[in-house]
Design a protein around this motif. Structure first.
Motif, PDB file in Angstrom:
ATOM      1  N   LEU A 237      56.731   4.668  36.464  1.00  0.00           N
ATOM      2  CA  LEU A 237      55.490   3.946  37.118  1.00  0.00           C
ATOM      3  C   LEU A 237      56.482   2.477  37.801  1.00  0.00           C
ATOM      4  O   LEU A 237      55.783   2.045  38.822  1.00  0.00           O
ATOM      5  CB  LEU A 237      54.523   3.709  36.240  1.00  0.00           C
ATOM      6  N   VAL A 238      56.587   1.579  36.769  1.00  0.00           N
ATOM      7  CA  VAL A 238      57.031   0.100  37.035  1.00  0.00           C
ATOM      8  C   VAL A 238      58.260   0.046  38.372  1.00  0.00           C
ATOM      9  O   VAL A 238      58.212  -0.458  38.737  1.00  0.00           O
ATOM     10  CB  VAL A 238      57.912   0.114  35.823  1.00  0.00           C
ATOM     11  N   ASP A 239      58.878   1.054  37.805  1.00  0.00           N
ATOM     12  CA  ASP A 239      59.943   0.637  38.930  1.00  0.00           C
ATOM     13  C   ASP A 239      58.804   1.497  40.215  1.00  0.00           C
ATOM     14  O   ASP A 239      59.837   0.498  41.352  1.00  0.00           O
ATOM     15  CB  ASP A 239      61.199   2.257  38.686  1.00  0.00           C
ATOM     16  N   LEU A 240      58.522   2.021  40.630  1.00  0.00           N
ATOM     17  CA  LEU A 240      57.606   2.413  41.755  1.00  0.00           C
ATOM     18  C   LEU A 240      57.091   2.124  41.635  1.00  0.00           C
ATOM     19  O   LEU A 240      56.959   1.045  42.670  1.00  0.00           O
ATOM     20  CB  LEU A 240      56.542   3.973  41.223  1.00  0.00           C
ATOM     21  N   GLY A 241      56.319   0.399  41.008  1.00  0.00           N
ATOM     22  CA  GLY A 241      55.423  -0.309  41.846  1.00  0.00           C
ATOM     23  C   GLY A 241      55.907  -1.516  42.008  1.00  0.00           C
ATOM     24  O   GLY A 241      55.980  -2.261  43.322  1.00  0.00           O
ATOM     25  N   VAL A 242      57.210  -1.609  41.402  1.00  0.00           N
ATOM     26  CA  VAL A 242      58.237  -2.891  42.327  1.00  0.00           C
ATOM     27  C   VAL A 242      58.777  -2.541  43.663  1.00  0.00           C
ATOM     28  O   VAL A 242      59.213  -3.230  44.880  1.00  0.00           O
ATOM     29  CB  VAL A 242      59.290  -3.372  41.311  1.00  0.00           C
ATOM     30  N   SER A 243      59.237  -0.676  43.495  1.00  0.00           N
ATOM     31  CA  SER A 243      60.380  -0.855  44.998  1.00  0.00           C
ATOM     32  C   SER A 243      58.470  -0.457  46.176  1.00  0.00           C
ATOM     33  O   SER A 243      59.188  -1.148  46.789  1.00  0.00           O
ATOM     34  CB  SER A 243      60.552   0.626  44.373  1.00  0.00           C
ATOM     35  N   GLU A 244      57.467  -0.698  45.662  1.00  0.00           N
ATOM     36  CA  GLU A 244      56.681  -0.524  46.948  1.00  0.00           C
ATOM     37  C   GLU A 244      56.412  -1.742  46.635  1.00  0.00           C
ATOM     38  O   GLU A 244      55.857  -2.283  48.341  1.00  0.00           O
ATOM     39  CB  GLU A 244      55.065   0.117  46.324  1.00  0.00           C
ATOM     40  N   LEU A 245      55.801  -3.413  45.802  1.00  0.00           N
ATOM     41  CA  LEU A 245      56.099  -4.340  46.289  1.00  0.00           C
ATOM     42  C   LEU A 245      57.267  -4.721  47.137  1.00  0.00           C
ATOM     43  O   LEU A 245      57.055  -5.748  48.137  1.00  0.00           O
ATOM     44  CB  LEU A 245      56.047  -5.209  44.938  1.00  0.00           C
ATOM     45  N   PHE A 246      58.373  -4.189  47.229  1.00  0.00           N
ATOM     46  CA  PHE A 246      59.714  -4.992  47.476  1.00  0.00           C
ATOM     47  C   PHE A 246      59.336  -4.517  48.953  1.00  0.00           C
ATOM     48  O   PHE A 246      59.613  -5.218  50.194  1.00  0.00           O
ATOM     49  CB  PHE A 246      61.170  -4.425  47.116  1.00  0.00           C
ATOM     50  N   ARG A 247      58.985  -3.219  49.461  1.00  0.00           N
ATOM     51  CA  ARG A 247      59.378  -2.399  50.342  1.00  0.00           C
ATOM     52  C   ARG A 247      57.702  -3.238  51.344  1.00  0.00           C
ATOM     53  O   ARG A 247      57.859  -3.598  53.244  1.00  0.00           O
ATOM     54  CB  ARG A 247      58.287  -0.858  50.322  1.00  0.00           C
ATOM     55  N   TRP A 248      56.800  -3.293  50.902  1.00  0.00           N
ATOM     56  CA  TRP A 248      55.595  -4.457  51.478  1.00  0.00           C
ATOM     57  C   TRP A 248      56.160  -5.638  51.660  1.00  0.00           C
ATOM     58  O   TRP A 248      55.551  -6.297  52.640  1.00  0.00           O
ATOM     59  CB  TRP A 248      54.332  -4.616  50.296  1.00  0.00           C
ATOM     60  N   TYR A 249      56.969  -6.251  50.880  1.00  0.00           N
ATOM     61  CA  TYR A 249      57.666  -7.721  51.168  1.00  0.00           C
ATOM     62  C   TYR A 249      58.266  -7.282  52.219  1.00  0.00           C
ATOM     63  O   TYR A 249      58.065  -8.409  53.068  1.00  0.00           O
ATOM     64  CB  TYR A 249      58.241  -8.408  49.804  1.00  0.00           C
ATOM     65  N   LEU A 250      59.267  -6.543  52.765  1.00  0.00           N
ATOM     66  CA  LEU A 250      60.597  -6.475  53.756  1.00  0.00           C
ATOM     67  C   LEU A 250      59.842  -5.937  54.745  1.00  0.00           C
ATOM     68  O   LEU A 250      60.257  -6.094  56.140  1.00  0.00           O
ATOM     69  CB  LEU A 250      61.568  -5.636  53.275  1.00  0.00           C
ATOM     70  N   ALA A 251      58.595  -5.721  54.704  1.00  0.00           N
ATOM     71  CA  ALA A 251      57.541  -4.918  56.180  1.00  0.00           C
ATOM     72  C   ALA A 251      56.531  -6.451  56.587  1.00  0.00           C
ATOM     73  O   ALA A 251      56.797  -6.446  57.852  1.00  0.00           O
ATOM     74  CB  ALA A 251      56.778  -3.660  55.901  1.00  0.00           C
ATOM     75  N   LEU A 252      56.916  -7.401  56.027  1.00  0.00           N
ATOM     76  CA  LEU A 252      55.623  -8.358  56.766  1.00  0.00           C
ATOM     77  C   LEU A 252      56.553  -9.357  57.725  1.00  0.00           C
ATOM     78  O   LEU A 252      57.469  -9.275  57.541  1.00  0.00           O
ATOM     79  CB  LEU A 252      55.453  -9.259  55.599  1.00  0.00           C
TER      80      LEU A 252
END
Length: 61
Positions: free
Chosen positions: A46-61
Motif C-alpha cells: 500500500l505504501v508503494d502504491l501510494g508513493v507511485s501514485e504521488l510520483f505519477r501525479w507529480y510528473l503529470a503536472l
C-alpha cells in the motif's frame, strides 16, 4: 583437524541443553510469524502504491 572434532563435540553438548518448543508452541509461533509477514507485505504494498501514485501525479503536472 583435532579442533574441528572438538568443535562439533561441543556443539552437540550445547544442542542437548537447548529447550526445544513443543508442537503447540511451534504452531503458535509459526502462525504469528506468517501473519506478521502478510500484514507487513500488505502495508508495504500500500505504501508503494501510494508513493507511485504521488510520483505519477507529480510528473503529470
Amino acid at each position: 583437524m583435532a579442533n574441528v572434532g572438538g568443535f562439533f563435540k561441543n556443539v552437540m553438548t550445547e544442542m542437548r541443553k537447548v529447550s526445544w518448543p513443543r508442537r503447540k508452541e511451534l504452531t503458535k509461533y509459526t502462525v504469528i510469524v506468517l501473519a506478521t509477514v502478510v500484514v507487513m507485505a500488505v502495508f508495504f504494498a500500500l505504501v508503494d502504491l501510494g508513493v507511485s501514485e504521488l510520483f505519477r501525479w507529480y510528473l503529470a503536472l
